[in-house]
Design a protein around this motif. Sequence first.
Motif, PDB file in Angstrom:
ATOM      1  N   GLU A 184     -10.303  -0.854 -13.517  1.00  0.00           N
ATOM      2  CA  GLU A 184     -10.032  -0.384 -15.028  1.00  0.00           C
ATOM      3  C   GLU A 184      -8.632  -1.447 -14.258  1.00  0.00           C
ATOM      4  OE1 GLU A 184      -9.297   3.135 -16.048  1.00  0.00           O
ATOM      5  OE2 GLU A 184      -8.293   2.212 -17.611  1.00  0.00           O
ATOM      6  N   ILE A 185      -8.239  -2.561 -15.644  1.00  0.00           N
ATOM      7  CA  ILE A 185      -6.895  -2.493 -15.380  1.00  0.00           C
ATOM      8  C   ILE A 185      -5.429  -2.059 -16.347  1.00  0.00           C
ATOM      9  CG2 ILE A 185      -7.465  -5.192 -14.529  1.00  0.00           C
ATOM     10  CD1 ILE A 185      -7.754  -6.130 -17.095  1.00  0.00           C
ATOM     11  N   PRO A 186      -4.485  -2.664 -16.679  1.00  0.00           N
ATOM     12  CA  PRO A 186      -3.365  -3.020 -15.330  1.00  0.00           C
ATOM     13  C   PRO A 186      -3.756  -2.746 -14.098  1.00  0.00           C
ATOM     14  CG  PRO A 186      -2.360  -2.088 -17.267  1.00  0.00           C
ATOM     15  CD  PRO A 186      -3.641  -2.045 -17.501  1.00  0.00           C
ATOM     16  N   LEU A 187      -3.248  -3.579 -13.293  1.00  0.00           N
ATOM     17  CA  LEU A 187      -3.533  -2.957 -11.718  1.00  0.00           C
ATOM     18  C   LEU A 187      -2.130  -2.608 -11.217  1.00  0.00           C
ATOM     19  CD1 LEU A 187      -5.700  -5.025  -9.673  1.00  0.00           C
ATOM     20  CD2 LEU A 187      -6.356  -3.133 -10.569  1.00  0.00           C
ATOM     21  N   THR A 188      -1.672  -1.446 -11.858  1.00  0.00           N
ATOM     22  CA  THR A 188       0.171  -0.663 -12.361  1.00  0.00           C
ATOM     23  C   THR A 188       0.020  -0.622 -10.984  1.00  0.00           C
ATOM     24  OG1 THR A 188      -1.194   1.183 -12.742  1.00  0.00           O
ATOM     25  CG2 THR A 188       0.234  -0.228 -14.488  1.00  0.00           C
ATOM     26  N   PRO A 189       1.192  -0.425 -10.204  1.00  0.00           N
ATOM     27  CA  PRO A 189       1.401   0.389  -9.338  1.00  0.00           C
ATOM     28  C   PRO A 189       1.038   2.113  -8.873  1.00  0.00           C
ATOM     29  CG  PRO A 189       3.376  -0.758  -9.430  1.00  0.00           C
ATOM     30  CD  PRO A 189       2.063  -1.469 -10.659  1.00  0.00           C
ATOM     31  N   GLU A 190       0.885   2.886  -9.936  1.00  0.00           N
ATOM     32  CA  GLU A 190       0.279   4.295 -10.351  1.00  0.00           C
ATOM     33  C   GLU A 190      -1.204   3.834  -9.748  1.00  0.00           C
ATOM     34  OE1 GLU A 190       0.369   5.348 -14.314  1.00  0.00           O
ATOM     35  OE2 GLU A 190       0.093   7.543 -13.757  1.00  0.00           O
ATOM     36  N   ARG A 191      -1.923   3.254 -10.484  1.00  0.00           N
ATOM     37  CA  ARG A 191      -3.574   3.132 -10.696  1.00  0.00           C
ATOM     38  C   ARG A 191      -3.980   2.331  -9.299  1.00  0.00           C
ATOM     39  NH1 ARG A 191      -4.746   0.447 -15.788  1.00  0.00           N
ATOM     40  NH2 ARG A 191      -5.342   2.483 -16.119  1.00  0.00           N
ATOM     41  N   VAL A 213      -7.307  -8.292  -4.833  1.00  0.00           N
ATOM     42  CA  VAL A 213      -6.721  -7.370  -4.507  1.00  0.00           C
ATOM     43  C   VAL A 213      -7.481  -6.274  -3.431  1.00  0.00           C
ATOM     44  CG1 VAL A 213      -6.216  -4.988  -5.368  1.00  0.00           C
ATOM     45  CG2 VAL A 213      -4.861  -7.048  -6.475  1.00  0.00           C
ATOM     46  N   LEU A 214      -8.781  -6.966  -4.371  1.00  0.00           N
ATOM     47  CA  LEU A 214     -10.748  -6.102  -3.382  1.00  0.00           C
ATOM     48  C   LEU A 214     -10.442  -6.289  -2.075  1.00  0.00           C
ATOM     49  CD1 LEU A 214     -12.873  -4.963  -3.442  1.00  0.00           C
ATOM     50  CD2 LEU A 214     -14.758  -6.672  -5.047  1.00  0.00           C
ATOM     51  N   ASN A 215      -9.761  -7.960  -2.029  1.00  0.00           N
ATOM     52  CA  ASN A 215     -10.054  -8.224  -0.694  1.00  0.00           C
ATOM     53  C   ASN A 215      -8.867  -7.981   0.271  1.00  0.00           C
ATOM     54  OD1 ASN A 215      -8.514 -11.839   0.496  1.00  0.00           O
ATOM     55  ND2 ASN A 215     -11.080 -10.694   1.045  1.00  0.00           N
ATOM     56  N   ALA A 216      -7.592  -7.791  -0.196  1.00  0.00           N
ATOM     57  CA  ALA A 216      -6.455  -7.526   0.252  1.00  0.00           C
ATOM     58  C   ALA A 216      -7.005  -6.231   0.752  1.00  0.00           C
ATOM     59  CB  ALA A 216      -5.565  -7.493  -0.320  1.00  0.00           C
ATOM     60  N   VAL A 217      -7.425  -5.320   0.016  1.00  0.00           N
ATOM     61  CA  VAL A 217      -7.253  -3.541   0.257  1.00  0.00           C
ATOM     62  C   VAL A 217      -8.672  -2.998   0.643  1.00  0.00           C
ATOM     63  CG1 VAL A 217      -4.785  -3.575  -0.951  1.00  0.00           C
ATOM     64  CG2 VAL A 217      -7.013  -2.742  -2.218  1.00  0.00           C
ATOM     65  N   THR A 221       0.824  -1.485   0.048  1.00  0.00           N
ATOM     66  CA  THR A 221      -0.202  -0.153   0.130  1.00  0.00           C
ATOM     67  C   THR A 221       0.856   1.589   0.019  1.00  0.00           C
ATOM     68  OG1 THR A 221      -0.411  -0.244   2.507  1.00  0.00           O
ATOM     69  CG2 THR A 221      -1.765  -1.002   1.183  1.00  0.00           C
ATOM     70  N   GLY A 222       2.275   1.322   0.225  1.00  0.00           N
ATOM     71  CA  GLY A 222       3.133   2.163   0.097  1.00  0.00           C
ATOM     72  C   GLY A 222       3.103   2.107  -1.276  1.00  0.00           C
ATOM     73  N   THR A 223       3.858   1.354  -2.152  1.00  0.00           N
ATOM     74  CA  THR A 223       3.811   2.174  -3.418  1.00  0.00           C
ATOM     75  C   THR A 223       3.363   1.151  -3.846  1.00  0.00           C
ATOM     76  OG1 THR A 223       4.879  -0.659  -3.928  1.00  0.00           O
ATOM     77  CG2 THR A 223       6.100   0.978  -2.903  1.00  0.00           C
ATOM     78  N   GLY A 224       1.752   0.405  -4.365  1.00  0.00           N
ATOM     79  CA  GLY A 224       0.657   0.466  -5.140  1.00  0.00           C
ATOM     80  C   GLY A 224       1.432  -1.146  -5.707  1.00  0.00           C
ATOM     81  N   LYS A 225       1.890  -1.283  -5.408  1.00  0.00           N
ATOM     82  CA  LYS A 225       3.268  -3.136  -6.578  1.00  0.00           C
ATOM     83  C   LYS A 225       1.600  -3.755  -5.927  1.00  0.00           C
ATOM     84  CE  LYS A 225       6.473  -5.814  -7.869  1.00  0.00           C
ATOM     85  NZ  LYS A 225       5.419  -6.085  -9.429  1.00  0.00           N
TER      86      LYS A 225
END
Lengths: 755, 755
Positions: B737-744, B727-731, B619-623
């Motif tokens: 929208e994909i891809p789930l890049t760190p930025e997005r 990812v939804l389950n995690a955060v 959650t710090g980098t979005g990776k």
Amino acid sequence: MDNQYIGKSVPRIDAIPKVMGKAKYIGDIKMPGMLYGKILWSSVAHAYIKKIDTSKAKNFPGIKAVITWEDVPRILYCSAGHPYPDDSPQDMYILDKKVRYVGDPVAAVAAESREIAEEAIRLIEVEYEELPAILSPEDALDEHAPEIHEGTKNICGENISQFGDVAKGFEDSNYVFEDEFRTPIVQHCPIENHVSLVYLEDDGRYTVHSATQVPFHLRRILSQALNIPIRKIKVIKTYVGGGFGGKEDVCQEPINVVLTQKTGKPVLLEYTREEEFVSTRTRHSTIIKLKTGVTKEGKILARQMDVLSNTGAYAGHGHGIVYSMSSHFPTLYPAPNTLFKGKSVYTNMPVASAMRSYGISQLNFATEAHMENIAGRLGIDPLEFRRKNLISPDFKCPNEYFIVNSYGLGTCLEKGEKLSNWKTKRNREHDDSSVTKKGLGMACFSYQSHTYPAVHELSGARIKLNEDGSATLFLGSAEVGQGNDTAMAQIAAETLGISIDTINVIAVDTDICPFDNGAYGSRQLFVGGMAVKKAAIKCKEALLGYAAKMLNKSPESLDTREGFILGENDEKLLSVRKAAMKAYYDHKHPITICFEEYFSPNCNPLTFGAVFAEVEVDTGTGKVEVEKIWALHDSGKIINPLLAEGQVHGGIFMGLGYGVSEQLLIDQKTGRTLNGNLLDYKLPTMLDMPPVDVTFIETEEPTTAYGNKSLGEPPCISVAPAIRNAVLNAVGVEYNEIPLTPERVLMKLKKGVTR
Amino acid sequence: MDNQYIGKSVPRIDAIPKVMGKAKYIGDIKMPGMLYGKILWSSVAHAYIKKIDTSKAKNFPGIKAVITWEDVPRILYCSAGHPYPDDSPQDMYILDKKVRYVGDPVAAVAAESREIAEEAIRLIEVEYEELPAILSPEDALDEHAPEIHEGTKNICGENISQFGDVAKGFEDSNYVFEDEFRTPIVQHCPIENHVSLVYLEDDGRYTVHSATQVPFHLRRILSQALNIPIRKIKVIKTYVGGGFGGKEDVCQEPINVVLTQKTGKPVLLEYTREEEFVSTRTRHSTIIKLKTGVTKEGKILARQMDVLSNTGAYAGHGHGIVYSMSSHFPTLYPAPNTLFKGKSVYTNMPVASAMRSYGISQLNFATEAHMENIAGRLGIDPLEFRRKNLISPDFKCPNEYFIVNSYGLGTCLEKGEKLSNWKTKRNREHDDSSVTKKGLGMACFSYQSHTYPAVHELSGARIKLNEDGSATLFLGSAEVGQGNDTAMAQIAAETLGISIDTINVIAVDTDICPFDNGAYGSRQLFVGGMAVKKAAIKCKEALLGYAAKMLNKSPESLDTREGFILGENDEKLLSVRKAAMKAYYDHKHPITICFEEYFSPNCNPLTFGAVFAEVEVDTGTGKVEVEKIWALHDSGKIINPLLAEGQVHGGIFMGLGYGVSEQLLIDQKTGRTLNGNLLDYKLPTMLDMPPVDVTFIETEEPTTAYGNKSLGEPPCISVAPAIRNAVLNAVGVEYNEIPLTPERVLMKLKKGVTR
């Protein structure tokens, strides 16, 4: 309706690439990293190899492999392209520690260039332990003769076949005539020498490009000789510059595969003309004795033939050729009592094997010269004498090999008689003051349509009708220049009812194409043609079955012609192109259209012909000038008259050389070939070719695709005896040995002997 | 008895040449006189070509041809490798006087070297008359938007299909949920770029070596685009380094044929990776709106999907892909009321077309993300929610496209639940102090076995049983790296009862091989496999028919296995090798053994699967780190488990990129591709690949050769949504929208929005 393609002089389908020089023969292929093979030939006629020192050759820069007998499998095989199981004598190794003629392979190299290969060959040192050489067939049969192949007594094959009681036949005859004939060694002299290119595929399989007449037999023989499974070998025959039987033997491919094994590289092995003459194959020289018993009415009661055939150092087809003579002996002049005795013997001479007509040129020369001699001695017109004894339409073959379903020989004789103005010319009086004498002679023959039942017969053919209504015709049969692919395409086009321009022939790749025995025995159009027709019928049925559904008609009411599907009254309903595209892309029930069919004949119809020859003999020089040839053939229905006529011209050319000029001379002390090159070996040229008049007496053979019978070998058969008989007519001398070179003609003329 | 080959992990039949580096791809082929092609690409997104000055390029030394739109036939065609009749929009010329995206071909050259070609390209001067560029699908639909293709209103294809009464369905629902999803443009990135080698045969026919998935469609499209009869074109597919749908379009071959026409020389046209990205084909980006009506019991009453698909500058498969989505929409979660509305629109962007799963990756991402969102909002376990609405074994397809004959989806879910330790992990509590969050998610799919009844289905297969009992298998289906030829050889070996080592596959040469639609739609093993089995049965029957006569037994009492003919009690009576040799060389009744058979299916069974993914989100980098994937597939009977597992690994890899990193970025002002290279386009590497656990839930599909269903495309379908759901389950954030890049990922996390 008329035929669209059968009986039409359709241009060769390979005409354009050949004429434009675009057709790639094996010698034209270049591959990255390709090496050049070269063979060291034995310089002695009969010897053990004591030692071979290849070290200098191996160290020569650019040399990639040097092989001797120690590098090849120790497996016996026979080079003859015969069907399996091959009952030919298995008497060859790829390389052996014994050599059996001058020209036997001793070692081979693969090098980066032809020049390096040639140089390295010179650096191989061979020490021989010489053995006595046998250089005549008579010597071979001497009981003290050394054996060329152990345990054979130098006999390669032997045939005796008798029908009736010959001794009694002779007893009952009013006259008995005997003659002895000799025929020479000749070579096929195809434009393209023996050549092969071998390489490894990326999956470890061998691809063998070969100028062969027998792709499937070659594959099987390679598998045997090299102990490689058949499935690992792919033989490709691309364009071939003539075969004439010489490429029905496996002469060089096994060595080339070994060179490729050793180097891992593509290897091109291409013989020179000199190598072609000596180290491939030749036609058997023969000594033929004929004895004939005749009644005073001129009816033959008994016939006996004794053949001594010289097969040279290895069997090749040697035994088969004597067998072929034995099977044909009773056919042309059937007699109640016949006896054939034939022997094929080994000598330390170049290897004789199959050559156009497979022994029948020799047999026919002797037979037709003998008939002429008898007629002369009896004072009967030789044509009349023949007619009294000739095979008839109701012929029953005593050996059950042949059948007459269609018969045009009588007409051949009649027409030839008329065309050549026989009666007038035969009765002309010679002008004793002229040094040149004119003569007219003739000879006739019967021949097979294929090789069954003597040996196995099978041809497959596959047709793929493509989405655009074009067809791909896969053939296993070998186009070697004779026009096979064109004639097969005609049969396919005619049967399918599509344009020949839309037929693409693929032949021969043993991976891809259907099995076929190959180009020999004049078999292809008869056997393979039927397979093509059967496959085309299947494709047409499938297409019409589909089209019938499209058109809501019965399949039986439809036909195809020139690319259209026709309904009643030949109404054009739909193009084949549209129907095929729809068939492949039908949304619910699409189909592919491809069928392989095969044919194996169960009877062997005889084909016939006659040659009339007019000559002028210069009694001063002995020169025989052939002034005119009339060739008349009953080959059933002629599929392509233009190609057929070309085939006859080629045959006459070959028979002309056989009759008057060609003979491979072997030194009787050393076994060396004396004239193995195109300067000293007197192949006729265009200037020697007389005007030729070809007549086809078309009959309808019911057991084949479109009424056709054989025409591959027949045209060469009776040329030499017709010329020889014309010379007899001109100068009154019975020449019983060919070729009628000036020397030979003059010798007898000078001596004043007539027999 | 047990299967010998089906279900066994037989090594790939092309393994050795590939591993040894001996397999020759098109780029490895060198031909004498070969030229190198190169294309000048449009530098603007939308323009008329006012003028092209090629004079400098033409005069450049080593340049053999320069072509522009003036040198090519003015014939419209569609690049999509679709069956005929092709109802795809015919919207392309080989070269046109209008350009429609940055990367459209403008001119092409053929030169003696690559360097000369590149240099000459730079010397071509083009003057453009620019037009407004449309760079988003929304803009394309603006009523004032310029038309990229005249008369289209920028609509390439449109589909509406409704079952039941959707309005009433929503009315009757207790809850109605709506979401909008966006999927990116991605590229197939095969190892081998698009490449072709074209040359003229000596008879004037064209040989086209192409890295294609659709050899027969390519041949037909070339015939159309170039106005050359099909019979004059031969397409050869040798080794192909991956396709994934990108080689189901005809991208470069027409240009290359024109270069060969102009030069008469072989021309190699090989794209660079940069050209591959921009000027071949991509996966459609989509905007998908989903609306779902659910009862309070969690039962779905109504579903509506609106798709806006961006096909770029040309149709390719654009219309077909929306059609594919419409046909699949009602299958995975059947509801009484469904409405699908889809539009494929033109933009001035790189051309999107077929890519692995043909629209279903987009559809499945939206569907499975939406299901997860709903479950979350309803507070139901997403697995439970799916099970309430999942397709069942007695599914009746409202559009009648698909059928369920074999069903393993329930088991896939069950097993995946267990393997992933679903219950425990889904209930774990997050450690709020940790910057990384773990999550577990899943998604599932249903997919087709081939393309019928949407489009035409046909596969031919031909088997030639050789004299040594080996078999040659001719396939029209395309091995493009997936293992097609190996699986087909297994079917042939199993059915024929011979060793797979004795099977030689020939594929694909359109001259030689049977017709087949090609490698797409996951169709080959299902459709082609059946054709292979049918041909093998015919060959076996012919062989046993012959052997029965040899052995004096009834054919029914015989069988084959491992190269032997077995009698009662599996007694080995005779080797297939001996029987085949005897069959071909039978003296009296020899036979050839070769059959072509075809198969066109009349039903399309669904195949199933599920993917479970575990992720750790920083959650710090979005990776997003994907830590583990469990893939479970019901693909019927697995023909080759090892190859099948490899196929799944490849699919997961592709889905992983789709989910977290891959997106082809287009500059929204100029239309230029910003990251069309392997440095800037983030294809995953081996280091990104998580441990993978593949499970096959084997069912038995009765309508195919050996119970098999499709596995070509399925493995990539549900990977991205499973990751997204993890990812939804995690955060706790719904990323739509994909891809789930760190930025997005970070953007939404930072904003604190969850939807």
